[in-house]
Design a protein around this motif. Structure first.
Motif, PDB file in Angstrom:
ATOM      1  N   LEU A  89      -5.355  30.266  29.874  1.00  0.00           N
ATOM      2  CA  LEU A  89      -5.677  31.161  29.394  1.00  0.00           C
ATOM      3  C   LEU A  89      -6.601  30.937  28.036  1.00  0.00           C
ATOM      4  N   GLY A  90      -6.835  29.895  27.713  1.00  0.00           N
ATOM      5  CA  GLY A  90      -7.782  29.477  26.735  1.00  0.00           C
ATOM      6  C   GLY A  90      -8.898  28.541  27.091  1.00  0.00           C
ATOM      7  N   LEU A  91      -9.876  28.571  26.288  1.00  0.00           N
ATOM      8  CA  LEU A  91     -11.099  27.850  26.288  1.00  0.00           C
ATOM      9  C   LEU A  91     -11.189  27.101  25.033  1.00  0.00           C
ATOM     10  N   ALA A  92     -11.730  25.822  24.997  1.00  0.00           N
ATOM     11  CA  ALA A  92     -11.933  25.067  23.767  1.00  0.00           C
ATOM     12  C   ALA A  92     -13.425  23.941  23.800  1.00  0.00           C
ATOM     13  N   GLY A  93     -13.656  23.760  22.677  1.00  0.00           N
ATOM     14  CA  GLY A  93     -14.821  23.023  22.659  1.00  0.00           C
ATOM     15  C   GLY A  93     -14.662  22.450  21.069  1.00  0.00           C
ATOM     16  N   VAL A  94     -15.586  21.421  20.947  1.00  0.00           N
ATOM     17  CA  VAL A  94     -16.108  20.761  19.601  1.00  0.00           C
ATOM     18  C   VAL A  94     -17.716  20.643  19.429  1.00  0.00           C
ATOM     19  N   GLY A 119     -26.123  26.950  17.174  1.00  0.00           N
ATOM     20  CA  GLY A 119     -26.177  26.105  15.864  1.00  0.00           C
ATOM     21  C   GLY A 119     -25.579  24.817  15.923  1.00  0.00           C
ATOM     22  N   TRP A 120     -24.640  24.543  16.785  1.00  0.00           N
ATOM     23  CA  TRP A 120     -23.922  23.090  16.767  1.00  0.00           C
ATOM     24  C   TRP A 120     -24.239  22.477  17.888  1.00  0.00           C
ATOM     25  N   GLU A 121     -24.197  21.305  17.911  1.00  0.00           N
ATOM     26  CA  GLU A 121     -24.512  20.426  19.131  1.00  0.00           C
ATOM     27  C   GLU A 121     -23.233  20.084  19.781  1.00  0.00           C
ATOM     28  N   LEU A 122     -23.122  20.694  21.177  1.00  0.00           N
ATOM     29  CA  LEU A 122     -21.688  20.787  21.863  1.00  0.00           C
ATOM     30  C   LEU A 122     -21.466  19.179  22.178  1.00  0.00           C
ATOM     31  N   VAL A 123     -20.216  18.935  21.946  1.00  0.00           N
ATOM     32  CA  VAL A 123     -19.628  17.295  22.464  1.00  0.00           C
ATOM     33  C   VAL A 123     -19.320  17.765  23.820  1.00  0.00           C
ATOM     34  N   GLU A 124     -19.830  16.474  24.589  1.00  0.00           N
ATOM     35  CA  GLU A 124     -19.120  16.633  26.115  1.00  0.00           C
ATOM     36  C   GLU A 124     -17.536  16.869  26.063  1.00  0.00           C
ATOM     37  N   PRO A 125     -17.077  17.379  26.772  1.00  0.00           N
ATOM     38  CA  PRO A 125     -17.690  17.944  28.148  1.00  0.00           C
ATOM     39  C   PRO A 125     -18.078  19.596  27.882  1.00  0.00           C
ATOM     40  N   GLY A 126     -18.308  19.889  26.692  1.00  0.00           N
ATOM     41  CA  GLY A 126     -18.614  21.267  26.244  1.00  0.00           C
ATOM     42  C   GLY A 126     -17.160  22.316  26.216  1.00  0.00           C
ATOM     43  N   VAL A 127     -17.554  23.547  26.491  1.00  0.00           N
ATOM     44  CA  VAL A 127     -16.480  24.565  26.388  1.00  0.00           C
ATOM     45  C   VAL A 127     -15.974  24.488  27.808  1.00  0.00           C
ATOM     46  N   VAL A 128     -14.637  24.076  27.746  1.00  0.00           N
ATOM     47  CA  VAL A 128     -13.585  24.063  28.889  1.00  0.00           C
ATOM     48  C   VAL A 128     -12.358  24.672  28.732  1.00  0.00           C
ATOM     49  N   GLU A 129     -11.617  24.719  29.695  1.00  0.00           N
ATOM     50  CA  GLU A 129     -10.280  25.091  29.654  1.00  0.00           C
ATOM     51  C   GLU A 129      -9.418  24.115  28.712  1.00  0.00           C
ATOM     52  N   LEU A 130      -8.433  24.492  28.162  1.00  0.00           N
ATOM     53  CA  LEU A 130      -7.615  23.866  27.206  1.00  0.00           C
ATOM     54  C   LEU A 130      -7.138  22.468  27.461  1.00  0.00           C
TER      55      LEU A 130
END
Length: 269
Positions: free
Chosen positions: A260-265, A230-241
């Motif tokens: 050990l973590g992934l992050a995105g906006v 439901g959200w538009e992922l900001v580049e580069p998407g879901v990536v390592e921290l």
């Protein structure tokens, strides 16, 4: 057991708290012996655990700057934890002193200490609320006068959704928050993952269940990406921290390929 002056009455000093364990990993002072022991147990299992905490904190600062540069002028930081160097209000208000910040946590120590350091800041505050009760949380946030849900909001869900078990439906919690904010709002999420190091994730997940009432749910990349539905992922998407918009080598607390973590906006259209 002596209760420190900064600890509110009634807080359980015999049970480890994720917020205070995180504070201990970051080298903070607002934690109890039980939290330090739990953090040390984690470090014995995975020695680079403090680097993960630093990497997550660095992502938070970068995400806040990114959202402020995108025009966000109010932040709702859910699962904010114990305030430490580089707090959201410090980062955001260094860009624009008029930015408003509301911290939300379930841990009374985190909320009490937040209120103490914010006593002379009329554009920042803290409330105690539970992410698992989003309607109640949102209502309380609106009552503070710091968050106006008719204007874009920067939602921060940093290192908190992995504290929800699958049966607590974390994706539904994110969806409820998305429904409450207008177009132009953003969400920043970081989450512990089993994607790169499944054996270390399994050890830490098992250990968390034995030392705290709140077990940690490591999730794979697909499950974490699904939180952005439901959200538009900001580049580069879901990536390592360390790979989300690094600003310098100082952001590389963890070796890419081993985080050990992934992050995105994400942005609400």
């Amino acid at each position: 057991m002596n209760r420190p002056a900064w600890a509110p009455e009634g807080v359980d000093m015999t049970q480890a708290s994720p917020a205070r364990m995180y504070d201990a990993l970051l080298g903070g002072s607002h934690n109890f012996e039980v939290d330090r022991r739990a953090a040390e147990m984690g470090k014995q299992l995975v020695p680079d655990l403090p680097r993960l905490a630093l990497s997550n904190r660095a992502f938070l600062r970068r995400a806040v700057r990114f959202l402020a540069d995108a025009g966000i002028r109010q932040f709702l930081d859910i699962g904010s934890g114990i305030p430490t160097a580089g707090n959201v209000h410090e980062v955001a208000q260094s860009i624009d002193p008029e930015i408003r910040v509301l911290y939300v946590d379930i841990d009374p120590v985190a909320v009490t200490h937040s209120r103490t350091i914010l006593h002379d800041n009329d554009r920042a505050g803290a409330i105690q609320a539970d992410l698992r009760k989003p309607d109640e949380l949102l209502a309380r946030a609106g009552e503070t006068g710091l968050i106006d849900f008719t204007e874009p909001v920067g939602l921060l869900l940093v290192a908190v959704l992995h504290l929800l078990q699958d049966e607590e439906r974390p994706a539904e919690m994110v969806a409820a928050l998305r429904a409450a904010v207008p177009a132009g709002s953003h969400v920043a999420i970081s989450h512990l993952t089993s994607a790169q190091r499944p054996e270390d994730a399994a050890k830490l997940g098992h250990n968390s269940a034995s030392v705290s009432r709140v077990g940690i749910q490591f999730r794979d990349r697909a499950a974490i990406t699904a939180l952005f539905d439901g959200w538009e992922l900001v580049e580069p998407g879901v990536v390592e921290l360390p790979l989300w918009h690094p600003e310098s080598e100082r952001d590389l607390h963890e070796t890419p390929g081993r985080s050990l973590g992934l992050a995105g906006v994400g942005r609400k259209a």
